[in-house]
Write a protein that holds these residues in place. Sequence first.
Motif, short mmCIF file in Angstrom:
data_model
loop_
_atom_site.label_atom_id
_atom_site.label_comp_id
_atom_site.label_asym_id
_atom_site.label_seq_id
_atom_site.Cartn_x
_atom_site.Cartn_y
_atom_site.Cartn_z
N PRO A 60 -32.32 28.71 19.58
CA PRO A 60 -31.42 28.44 18.45
C PRO A 60 -32.11 28.44 17.09
O PRO A 60 -31.51 28.86 16.09
CB PRO A 60 -30.85 27.06 18.78
CG PRO A 60 -30.94 26.95 20.25
CD PRO A 60 -32.17 27.70 20.65
N LEU A 61 -33.36 28.00 17.03
CA LEU A 61 -34.06 27.94 15.74
C LEU A 61 -34.35 29.33 15.17
O LEU A 61 -34.70 29.46 13.99
CB LEU A 61 -35.35 27.15 15.86
CG LEU A 61 -35.18 25.63 15.93
CD1 LEU A 61 -36.51 24.94 16.14
CD2 LEU A 61 -34.50 25.10 14.67
N GLU A 62 -34.17 30.37 15.99
CA GLU A 62 -34.27 31.73 15.47
C GLU A 62 -33.00 32.13 14.73
O GLU A 62 -32.98 33.16 14.06
CB GLU A 62 -34.56 32.71 16.61
CG GLU A 62 -35.90 32.49 17.29
CD GLU A 62 -36.17 33.52 18.37
OE1 GLU A 62 -35.81 34.70 18.15
OE2 GLU A 62 -36.74 33.15 19.41
N VAL A 63 -31.96 31.31 14.87
CA VAL A 63 -30.65 31.64 14.29
C VAL A 63 -30.19 30.58 13.29
O VAL A 63 -29.68 30.90 12.21
CB VAL A 63 -29.59 31.79 15.40
CG1 VAL A 63 -28.24 32.18 14.81
CG2 VAL A 63 -30.04 32.81 16.45
N ILE A 64 -30.39 29.31 13.64
CA ILE A 64 -29.90 28.20 12.83
C ILE A 64 -31.03 27.65 11.96
O ILE A 64 -32.12 27.37 12.47
CB ILE A 64 -29.34 27.08 13.72
CG1 ILE A 64 -28.21 27.60 14.61
CG2 ILE A 64 -28.82 25.92 12.88
CD1 ILE A 64 -27.67 26.58 15.57
#
Length: 431
Positions: A60-64
């Motif tokens: 998720p940290l690659e997106v958010i």
Amino acid sequence: MSPTNRTVVVTGIGATTPLGGDAASTWEGLVAGKSGVKVLEQEWAADQAVRIAAPVAVEPLEVIPRPQARKLDRSAQFALIAAQEAWKDAGFEAGAGAVTSDASASGPSVDPDRLGAVIASGIGGVTTLLDQYDVLKEKGVRRVSPHTVPMLMPNSPSANVGLLVGARAGVHTPVSACASGAEAIGYAIEMIRTGRADVVVAGGTEAAIHPLPIAAFGNMMAMSKNNENPQGASRPYDVARDGFVMGEGAGVIVLESAEHAAKRGARVYAEAVGQGISSDGHDIVQPEPEGRGIAHALQNLLDRTDLDPAEIVHVNAHATSTPAGDIAELKALRKVFGDDADHFAVSATKSMTGHLLGGAGGVETVATVLALYHRVAPPTINVENLDPEAEANADIVRGEARKLPVEGRIAALNDSFGFGGHNVVLAFRSV
């Protein structure tokens, strides 16, 4: 058509799964027969009896953005990623709570009073709860995050998706174990069919790859311990199946009244025909062995909709790779549909994604809708020795994807069942 019996269609899809960070890559992985199961590399996994799982392919940290992500449980992160993709795919404007900077899709807005969100989770913010309890024990009261309560709430994913799109017609969170995601979509269909909303964002999410859930499921002998062969561990219908493999992620669709979709010229993936729901009344964990509760849900679906059994060509089965559950479902299909079941191409996509628990119904609905849209049934992988009872009751799509009929209207089912005896069956039809 009366306001209480409106036709419902699917206009947007989104996913983040062990096979890919969006719906397209997930579908590509499913058709290719790709496994998302891996050996767990975290230190805590070394002492576990089960050391395999299916984590998401894209973190998720690659997106958010990190400041936003730190206020969200992992399950809510997944839900937001999938919901934003589905919302954009449906052609709507990005909401004020967009999770990525490139989400500013230009498109029509929706009357917020006619817009709903139904996102389910079987377990909710379990990683937040357990991690913050560790913080409390190790670092003291003052170090517990002030965001803990809104992060661990089971309705957190649904509430955050509702805020993302600005929903005011109702935001809901069904919790029915591994049937939760499918029940959310069924609830959303009814919201539109009965006139409560014109558009609903619906699906399921789960993030439970954590020491405690892994240990608990492992100790109850529900999960595969085939640690030496992770990609072959989830093997529905194989005689050597020994339990499910835990996965994580989310699948979300945008549902819309056919009239609303037509007015804005939306692309339609499929018609959402309806749902059938029942409960086993048998056991908190074990399925009713003859599939009577499942059969009741299937019959409920037929009684409440205009679905013609002759239209059904595909079933995305619940099929978790457990000895009892896989066969009970097939017996139910045979009991309700008789010889018509001979024409069902049955796919068990958990053989590739693992079991996403409350997120399974959402991801498998995305797979079911895309199977109709592309007229292709994904394979069931890892079936080296087909269980004779499975062979006697169903046509399992094994090894390679299979083309579905290219002419005429076809329909497909998505089955989901959960601890407690919850049974949900969703039906979709090509347009």
